[in-house]
Design a protein around this motif. Structure first.
Motif, PDB file in Angstrom:
ATOM      1  N   THR A 316     -40.014 -23.427-103.848  1.00 57.48           N
ATOM      2  CA  THR A 316     -41.007 -24.443-104.188  1.00 57.48           C
ATOM      3  C   THR A 316     -40.545 -25.846-103.816  1.00 57.48           C
ATOM      4  N   GLU A 317     -39.405 -25.962-103.146  1.00 59.66           N
ATOM      5  CA  GLU A 317     -38.891 -27.267-102.737  1.00 59.66           C
ATOM      6  C   GLU A 317     -39.068 -27.425-101.225  1.00 59.66           C
ATOM      7  N   VAL A 318     -40.326 -27.397-100.811  1.00 62.42           N
ATOM      8  CA  VAL A 318     -40.695 -27.566 -99.406  1.00 62.42           C
ATOM      9  C   VAL A 318     -41.714 -28.692 -99.312  1.00 62.42           C
ATOM     10  N   GLU A 319     -41.913 -29.198 -98.097  1.00 64.39           N
ATOM     11  CA  GLU A 319     -42.795 -30.343 -97.890  1.00 64.39           C
ATOM     12  C   GLU A 319     -43.949 -29.969 -96.970  1.00 64.39           C
ATOM     13  N   PRO A 320     -45.180 -30.427 -97.294  1.00 67.39           N
ATOM     14  CA  PRO A 320     -46.327 -30.138 -96.431  1.00 67.39           C
ATOM     15  C   PRO A 320     -46.113 -30.688 -95.022  1.00 67.39           C
ATOM     16  N   GLY A 321     -46.575 -29.917 -94.052  1.00 68.28           N
ATOM     17  CA  GLY A 321     -46.463 -30.324 -92.661  1.00 68.28           C
ATOM     18  C   GLY A 321     -45.183 -29.886 -91.979  1.00 68.28           C
ATOM     19  N   LYS A 322     -44.163 -29.475 -92.717  1.00 65.53           N
ATOM     20  CA  LYS A 322     -42.905 -29.041 -92.130  1.00 65.53           C
ATOM     21  C   LYS A 322     -42.894 -27.517 -91.967  1.00 65.53           C
ATOM     22  N   SER A 323     -42.068 -27.060 -91.020  1.00 63.81           N
ATOM     23  CA  SER A 323     -41.948 -25.631 -90.734  1.00 63.81           C
ATOM     24  C   SER A 323     -40.548 -25.157 -91.109  1.00 63.81           C
ATOM     25  N   TYR A 324     -40.471 -23.927 -91.643  1.00 59.04           N
ATOM     26  CA  TYR A 324     -39.202 -23.388 -92.131  1.00 59.04           C
ATOM     27  C   TYR A 324     -39.038 -21.945 -91.678  1.00 59.04           C
ATOM     28  N   ARG A 325     -37.755 -21.543 -91.554  1.00 59.29           N
ATOM     29  CA  ARG A 325     -37.354 -20.151 -91.332  1.00 59.29           C
ATOM     30  C   ARG A 325     -36.282 -19.795 -92.346  1.00 59.29           C
ATOM     31  N   TYR A 326     -36.181 -18.503 -92.671  1.00 56.40           N
ATOM     32  CA  TYR A 326     -35.253 -18.044 -93.701  1.00 56.40           C
ATOM     33  C   TYR A 326     -34.475 -16.829 -93.193  1.00 56.40           C
ATOM     34  N   ARG A 327     -33.272 -16.643 -93.766  1.00 54.85           N
ATOM     35  CA  ARG A 327     -32.501 -15.427 -93.550  1.00 54.85           C
ATOM     36  C   ARG A 327     -31.703 -15.137 -94.820  1.00 54.85           C
ATOM     37  N   VAL A 328     -31.362 -13.871 -95.025  1.00 60.48           N
ATOM     38  CA  VAL A 328     -30.746 -13.419 -96.277  1.00 60.48           C
ATOM     39  C   VAL A 328     -29.546 -12.539 -95.937  1.00 60.48           C
ATOM     40  N   ARG A 329     -28.524 -12.661 -96.733  1.00 62.64           N
ATOM     41  CA  ARG A 329     -27.321 -11.829 -96.597  1.00 62.64           C
ATOM     42  C   ARG A 329     -26.873 -11.427 -97.994  1.00 62.64           C
ATOM     43  N   TYR A 330     -26.504 -10.168 -98.170  1.00 66.81           N
ATOM     44  CA  TYR A 330     -26.024  -9.717 -99.478  1.00 66.81           C
ATOM     45  C   TYR A 330     -24.692  -8.993 -99.320  1.00 66.81           C
ATOM     46  N   GLU A 331     -24.118  -8.572-100.460  1.00 67.92           N
ATOM     47  CA  GLU A 331     -22.822  -7.892-100.483  1.00 67.92           C
ATOM     48  C   GLU A 331     -22.915  -6.645-101.349  1.00 67.92           C
ATOM     49  N   LEU A 332     -22.063  -5.684-101.049  1.00 70.64           N
ATOM     50  CA  LEU A 332     -21.889  -4.493-101.882  1.00 70.64           C
ATOM     51  C   LEU A 332     -20.493  -4.523-102.481  1.00 70.64           C
ATOM     52  N   TRP A 333     -20.371  -4.007-103.696  1.00 66.92           N
ATOM     53  CA  TRP A 333     -19.040  -3.862-104.285  1.00 66.92           C
ATOM     54  C   TRP A 333     -18.277  -2.799-103.504  1.00 66.92           C
ATOM     55  N   ASN A 334     -17.022  -3.070-103.172  1.00 68.13           N
ATOM     56  CA  ASN A 334     -16.216  -2.169-102.360  1.00 68.13           C
ATOM     57  C   ASN A 334     -15.883  -0.908-103.160  1.00 68.13           C
ATOM     58  N   PRO A 335     -16.310   0.280-102.694  1.00 66.83           N
ATOM     59  CA  PRO A 335     -16.015   1.507-103.453  1.00 66.83           C
ATOM     60  C   PRO A 335     -14.549   1.925-103.388  1.00 66.83           C
ATOM     61  N   ASN A 336     -13.750   1.303-102.515  1.00 69.05           N
ATOM     62  CA  ASN A 336     -12.333   1.668-102.373  1.00 69.05           C
ATOM     63  C   ASN A 336     -11.390   0.645-102.978  1.00 69.05           C
ATOM     64  N   VAL A 337     -11.911  -0.350-103.663  1.00 66.59           N
ATOM     65  CA  VAL A 337     -11.069  -1.418-104.158  1.00 66.59           C
ATOM     66  C   VAL A 337     -10.042  -0.878-105.156  1.00 66.59           C
ATOM     67  N   ASN A 338      -8.771  -1.307-104.972  1.00 65.43           N
ATOM     68  CA  ASN A 338      -7.662  -0.992-105.876  1.00 65.43           C
ATOM     69  C   ASN A 338      -7.317   0.496-105.951  1.00 65.43           C
ATOM     70  N   LEU A 339      -7.733   1.285-104.962  1.00 68.33           N
ATOM     71  CA  LEU A 339      -7.360   2.706-104.956  1.00 68.33           C
ATOM     72  C   LEU A 339      -5.970   2.872-104.349  1.00 68.33           C
ATOM     73  N   PRO A 340      -5.203   3.901-104.767  1.00 63.75           N
ATOM     74  CA  PRO A 340      -3.878   4.146-104.165  1.00 63.75           C
ATOM     75  C   PRO A 340      -4.004   4.471-102.681  1.00 63.75           C
ATOM     76  N   ALA A 341      -2.960   4.139-101.933  1.00 62.22           N
ATOM     77  CA  ALA A 341      -2.982   4.286-100.478  1.00 62.22           C
ATOM     78  C   ALA A 341      -3.108   5.741-100.048  1.00 62.22           C
ATOM     79  N   GLN A 342      -2.631   6.702-100.868  1.00 59.28           N
ATOM     80  CA  GLN A 342      -2.687   8.102-100.441  1.00 59.28           C
ATOM     81  C   GLN A 342      -4.110   8.639-100.342  1.00 59.28           C
TER      82      GLN A 342
END
Length: 530
Positions: A316-342
């Motif tokens: 809602t923080e846009v101005e009349p007469g101007k043109s805009y484009r958007y892009r989105v990026r997200y993250e997943l929690w790492n399923p291997n975090v802190n697991l033993p190396a074996q």
């Protein structure tokens, strides 16, 4: 002659080895020496570097070949390769008709499943990002939709929606972790973390500068301005469940399917949904209740009836007469975090807390519309009698400073006239404008059709539609038609002041001749008659 005696007992074998063992060892060493000597003689005879194999000979041969190549501008016809169409060679591999895999019988399966180590799963980006721009009457924190004239503000907006490929991501996790030695039900399904929204203002010449939107600051301003919010009537299967996302409240106060600011007038309609979601909702409404509305597919131990979840962000923080484009990026929690190396193919994958997805493809550019619109409608012939030839009445729909909502202004104009409402145009007996003053700077350059209502029941063809063409101050054109305008005129007609008869207002203490005289409290009429 005495026959020799042979015995195979332990003592006889030991005695034989003591007598003849050194002869056997000497024989083996001799044979090895002969073999090595023979190999050396053979190497001297056959492995010696010939003169043509020496480096200077190879260089000389290369220079000679280079001279021959330089002298020939065209290769001989017998060595020119035949032209082969690459497309024809690849076409057999493009056939998508793949035979179904044969099912394995019980005896075909291995007795012991092969167990693999865990690897880093791929993260797929958000798909089909859309942006829809518009102007809405939003209810502020202190106002409600019922409290007309208060607590409302007209604001431009952009609704950004996209599709999160949940089914595709679940399939990727199953492929990675179905046959691993270490399994964990909580780790082996995707869990979404934080997301980032970026916006670029499209400048002249197509130049773009991307910047990250401060989502926590936006949420704080949203709460201060709008207060309540509305997620909208979206079935839960289009949104993330509690077991599918775990955001940081500080980084992402709003869920992936963000809320909508409350409207003081009208509804959000299809602008609040991604087209894919809207298609499913329409199909569901067409089927009706009890006709298989709820799919029963299950993936990774959880109910997952649809392949996508909807992402939504409202700017809602846009101005009349101007043109805009958007892009989105997200993250997943790492399923291997802190697991033993074996348990891991690469021990480094245990150090990442989150796995980022690539940026989504940017949305198409959207231009914020002006909050002022020109409207026109047809009128009965009786109302047009006071108009001069070539005149017509148009309306300007724009915000009202008094109420914060939309209000209509009326203007009698002609081709070549500006759509500016100014009370100074009104004269005694000739009222040209009604409503609050406003300047649009738009010039009426052409019109087609007539404003008079002509409903002929015997007519076989519909009447010509009234259409206007306005020139904006920036040089662009605005097309206005009665067919598109009349719904908005009817919706806001209560905000338009009524038309008077053009007579001057009576002076204080003077009775309007058109108004019946009130009876005298003293029993005498104003004319002196009882």
């Amino acid at each position: 002659m005495k026959r020799p005696s042979i015995s195979f007992n332990k003592e006889a074998l030991l005695e034989w080895l003591l007598r003849h063992g050194e002869k056997i060892v000497v024989g083996i060493v001799g044979l090895a020496a002969i073999w090595m000597a023979w190999g050396g003689i053979d190497a001297l005879q056959s492995k010696t570097v010939r003169s043509e194999q020496k480096p200077e000979a190879i260089l000389r041969t290369g220079r000679t070949a280079e001279e021959h190549i330089d002298r020939e501008t065209r290769p001989p016809a017998d060595v020119t390769p035949a032209h082969v169409s690459l497309a024809k060679s690849i076409d057999p591999w493009r056939d998508t008709r793949v035979a179904d895999a044969t099912s394995l019988t019980l005896l075909d399966k291995p007795l012991f499943e092969e167990l693999d180590k865990r690897t880093r799963p791929d993260v797929f980006p958000l798909e089909d990002l859309r942006a829809v721009a518009g102007i809405a009457v939003l209810a502020s924190k202190d106002g409600t939709a019922e409290a007309a004239g208060s607590g409302a503000r007209i604001a431009p907006y952009v609704v950004v929606t996209g599709l999160i490929p949940v089914a595709k991501q679940v399939a990727e996790y199953q492929r990675r972790f179905a046959n691993v030695g270490f399994k964990d039900a909580k780790r082996d399904v995707p869990l979404w973390a934080d997301y980032v929204v970026e916006r670029a203002e499209v400048e002249k010449g197509g130049r773009e500068t991307w910047s990250k939107i401060d989502l926590p600051a936006r949420a704080a301003r949203w709460k201060a301005a709008w207060g309540a919010d509305s997620v909208g009537a979206i079935p839960p299967e289009f949104q993330f469940g509690a077991d599918e996302e775990k955001r940081s409240p500080k980084a992402n106060p709003a869920p992936y399917c963000g809320p909508l600011p409350p409207l003081a007038e009208g509804g959000w309609g299809l602008a609040a949904f991604h087209p894919w979601v809207a298609k499913h909702l329409r199909a569901r409404a067409a089927r009706g209740p009890g006709e298989g509305n709820e799919p029963a597919a299950v993936a990774a131990g959880r109910a997952n009836p649809l392949e996508y979840r909807m992402f939504r962000f409202v700017d809602t923080e846009v101005e009349p007469g101007k043109s805009y484009r958007y892009r989105v990026r997200y993250e997943l929690w790492n399923p291997n975090v802190n697991l033993p190396a074996q348990h891991l193919v690469d021990a480094a994958t245990a150090k990442e807390l989150k796995l980022p997805a690539p940026d989504s493809a940017p949305s198409a550019a959207v231009t914020i519309p002006d909050d002022t619109s020109i409207l026109v409608g047809t009128k009965p012939k009786a109302e047009l009698k006071r108009f001069k030839p070539g005149w017509l009445e148009v309306f300007v729909l724009a915000p009202s400073e008094e109420t914060g909502r939309y209000a209509l202004r009326g203007l009698i104009t002609e081709v070549g006239g500006l759509a500016d409402v100014n009370a100074k145009l009104n004269k005694t007996g000739d009222r040209r404008t009604r409503g609050d003053d406003i300047e649009t700077g738009r010039l009426l350059v052409d019109l087609r059709g007539r404003q008079e209502e002509r409903a002929d029941p015997k007519a076989t063809e519909p009447p010509e539609v009234l259409e206007l063409l306005y020139l904006r101050p920036d040089g662009s054109f605005e097309f206005v038609s009665a067919a598109d305008s009349e719904p908005l005129i009817n919706r806001h007609k209560a905000t338009l002041p009524t038309v008077d008869d053009g007579k001057p207002e009576p002076k204080p203490g003077q009775t309007d001749p058109a108004t019946p005289a009130a009876p005298s409290p003293f029993g005498v009429s104003p004319s002196g008659q009882k």
